[in-house]
Design a protein around this motif. Structure first.
Motif, PDB file in Angstrom:
ATOM      1  N   HIS A  81       0.852  -1.250   0.054  1.00 25.75           N
ATOM      2  CA  HIS A  81      -0.176   0.088   0.070  1.00 25.75           C
ATOM      3  C   HIS A  81       0.812   1.154   0.142  1.00 25.75           C
ATOM      4  CE1 HIS A  81      -2.905  -2.963   1.749  1.00 25.75           C
ATOM      5  NE2 HIS A  81      -3.700  -2.445   0.722  1.00 25.75           N
ATOM      6  N   HIS A  90      -1.019  -6.750  -5.835  1.00 25.32           N
ATOM      7  CA  HIS A  90      -2.432  -7.298  -5.799  1.00 25.32           C
ATOM      8  C   HIS A  90      -2.793  -8.031  -7.243  1.00 25.32           C
ATOM      9  CE1 HIS A  90      -2.992  -4.634  -2.294  1.00 25.32           C
ATOM     10  NE2 HIS A  90      -3.929  -5.352  -2.043  1.00 25.32           N
ATOM     11  N   HIS A 211     -10.635   2.729  -4.181  1.00 27.27           N
ATOM     12  CA  HIS A 211     -10.136   1.690  -3.598  1.00 27.27           C
ATOM     13  C   HIS A 211     -10.309   1.557  -1.925  1.00 27.27           C
ATOM     14  CE1 HIS A 211      -7.035  -0.383  -1.082  1.00 27.27           C
ATOM     15  NE2 HIS A 211      -7.506  -1.537  -1.799  1.00 27.27           N
ATOM     16  N   HIS A 215     -13.469  -0.208   0.519  1.00 25.81           N
ATOM     17  CA  HIS A 215     -12.930  -0.869   1.648  1.00 25.81           C
ATOM     18  C   HIS A 215     -13.926  -0.574   2.807  1.00 25.81           C
ATOM     19  CE1 HIS A 215      -9.586  -3.893   0.868  1.00 25.81           C
ATOM     20  NE2 HIS A 215      -9.451  -3.075  -0.118  1.00 25.81           N
ATOM     21  N   PHE A 243     -13.945  -8.986  -0.927  1.00 19.34           N
ATOM     22  CA  PHE A 243     -12.512  -8.465  -1.263  1.00 19.34           C
ATOM     23  C   PHE A 243     -12.039  -8.469  -2.517  1.00 19.34           C
ATOM     24  CE2 PHE A 243      -7.896  -9.156  -1.488  1.00 19.34           C
ATOM     25  CZ  PHE A 243      -7.302  -8.111  -0.947  1.00 19.34           C
ATOM     26  N   HIS A 247     -10.984  -6.013  -5.615  1.00 19.31           N
ATOM     27  CA  HIS A 247      -9.852  -5.600  -6.112  1.00 19.31           C
ATOM     28  C   HIS A 247      -9.822  -6.037  -7.549  1.00 19.31           C
ATOM     29  CE1 HIS A 247      -6.683  -3.910  -3.848  1.00 19.31           C
ATOM     30  NE2 HIS A 247      -7.390  -4.271  -2.476  1.00 19.31           N
ATOM     31  N   PHE A 428      -8.401   3.726   5.089  1.00 21.33           N
ATOM     32  CA  PHE A 428      -8.274   2.096   4.880  1.00 21.33           C
ATOM     33  C   PHE A 428      -6.906   1.905   5.533  1.00 21.33           C
ATOM     34  CE2 PHE A 428      -6.958  -1.510   2.155  1.00 21.33           C
ATOM     35  CZ  PHE A 428      -7.770  -2.272   3.011  1.00 21.33           C
TER      36      PHE A 428
HETATM   37 CU   LIG Z   1      -7.514  -3.364  -1.030  1.00 24.71          CU
END
Ligand SMILES: [Cu+2]
Length: 495
Positions: A81, A90, A211, A215, A243, A247, A428
């Motif tokens: 992240h 990801h 994104h 979340h 999830f 994504h 997040f």
């Molecule tokens: Cu995520």
């Protein structure tokens, strides 16, 4: 089964085949021990693992035997992240998850070729787009007695995506798609970093919205209650079957962005072959061993590159006229300009229940240049963008949201005018990014907002004094005054 990844809402209502087999495969993965590299828990721990939290939430117990440290050293706590590795890491993670689910379906006697669907929440042509697909809300499988693993997950947020005023999370949109650069501190994909778990750089615009927003909007974070939904934390996000669909759409937005003419894709060795300090690893789909991967493997021609049925619906990327043919991204080592700091505040901010104000001073010459430029040009003119940067946002709350204002009138937060908003964000992974025992000492979250239009409005309103720009931060989180959010520095930048 389809050969490409498809829109979840185009697969048919309720229990269509794709979701029924997904649910059955998850039931199977959950039967496997956490030491099994193809188990539900092992795969979720790859994103982020916290033994104490998992025990507290009843995911494992004190006696659960964990895999050997030598096994998990390269595969757990990997999620990237606030980094230009956010998207490629990801993408690799999704590709292998999809392969494991597909293999499990075949082993259960189902069809070959299962593909991960994407939740296309920004598709304006579909009235259902913002709703969580039905199969994720049904209590039982079609037999009416087997508990549905797609639904059996703590989610305290919204079933239909919309702005969340209580958490100061604005509505999701596609503004990230307009960023021309893949990497950098103001970019589509995130700033250049080393291995970034949990957060060491600056969040890319796509990572922030939609994104991070989705979340926290779906996971939820009730005020004054530590019981947040799985999607709200790094450590539990991978345990929510939704999830993967969320994504998948973020990944598709990346693929769509790359199809736009003129975008500047990252092509440096640090990104393609990195990270240099710790390689990414995935378990093989038969659980037999581990395999390394790099960002290069996730690009066209690579073993982890995905295939989508459509890159236009819900991405803001128009279908090119037939005469143009295939659009190719500008791939090549392009120097991406970094904006420079022209002013900053002088103290760390601490935000509990009440909004806090700080003052940013811009150097006189910079301020004069800015005011002149703002007075003379249209806000969307190329170059000359102005940004507000919030550095190292930290807090103990699992998630939350904040809103930043420039020169607002006096007020408590709910009554502040929209036309003075510099930006808002869902926080997040706030607690994970802030942990002092984290690998990088808890840098927190760093955000950048484009305030070019706002700066122009302030100049036009005669309310732009470069020696004294008042920045007000209003936050919403479970910590309140006891566990406030802190921000190390607030600065103004221009490119
Ligand atoms: Cu995520």
């Amino acid at each position: 089964m389809a050969s490409k990844r498809q829109d979840a809402w185009k697969l048919g209502p309720g229990w269509n085949d794709t979701f029924l087999w997904y649910a059955k495969a998850i039931i199977e993965l959950k039967k496997r021990d956490i030491t099994d590299r193809n188990s539900w828990l092992y795969l979720a721990a790859m994103h982020q693992f916290d033994r104490d939290l998992w025990i507290q939430l009843g995911i494992i117990d004190r006696n659960t035997a964990l895999p050997a440290a030598a096994d998990t050293k390269n595969t757990w706590n990997q999620c990237q992240h606030s980094s230009f590795y956010f998207l490629p890491w990801h993408r690799g993670y999704l590709a292998r998850f999809e392969e494991i689910i597909a293999a499990t379906i075949v082993a259960l006697g189902g069809p070959a070729g299962w593909k991960l669907p994407y939740w296309n929440y920004l598709n304006a042509t579909d009235p259902n787009a913002r709703k969580i697909p039905e199969a994720f809300l049904l209590r039982f499988l079609p037999d009416n007695k087997t508990r549905n693993p797609l639904e059996d997950v703590p989610r305290f947020g919204q079933k239909v995506l919309a702005a969340e005023p209580r958490l100061r999370i604005p509505d999701i949109d596609l503004s990230a798609m307009r960023e021309p650069d893949f990497s950098g501190s103001v970019s589509f994909g995130g700033s250049k970093t080393l291995f970034s778990n949990p957060d060491i750089g600056v969040r890319g615009q796509l990572e922030n919205v939609p994104h991070g927003s989705v979340h926290v909007l779906v996971g939820g974070t009730p005020p004054a209650n530590s019981d947040v939904g799985f999607l709200s934390r790094f450590e539990t996000a991978g345990l929510d079957p939704l999830f993967w669909l969320h994504h998948c759409n973020i990944d598709r937005l990346w693929a769509a962005w790359m199809s736009k003419p003129g975008v500047r894709m990252e092509a440096g060795r640090q990104w393609l072959d990195g990270p240099s300090d710790r390689a990414f690893a995935l378990p093989k789909a038969n659980g037999s061993g581990l395999e390394k991967f790099t960002a290069r493997d996730t690009l066209a021609g690579g073993k982890l590159h995905p295939d989508y049925d459509d890159l236009h619906a819900g991405t803001g990327v128009p279908i090119p006229p037939a005469s143009v043919g295939a659009v190719v991204a500008a791939l090549g080592p392009v120097a991406m300009a970094e904006p420079k700091v022209i002013g900053a505040n002088s103290e760390k901010m601490t935000i509990g229940d009440n909004p806090i104000e700080t003052v940013v001073k811009i150097a006189p010459q910079e301020g004069a240049n800015m005011a002149a430029a703002m007075g003379a040009r249209a806000p969307a003119a190329a170059g000359g963008r102005i940004f507000l940067k919030l550095e190292n946002i930290r807090g103990a709350s699992a998630a939350g949201g904040l809103q930043a204002y420039v020169n607002p009138p006096a007020g408590a937060g709910d009554d502040l005018p929209e036309n003075r908003v510099a930006g808002s964000a869902a926080l997040f992974g706030l607690a994970s990014a802030s942990k002092v025992d984290g690998q990088h000492g808890g840098n927190g979250i760093t955000l950048i907002f484009d305030i070019s239009d706002l700066a122009q409005r302030l100049v036009a309103a005669g309310d732009f004094n470069p020696a004294r720009l008042r920045i007000k931060i209003v936050a919403a989180h479970a910590g309140g005054n006891a566990d406030p959010i802190t921000i190390d520095r607030v600065s103004v930048l221009r490119d």
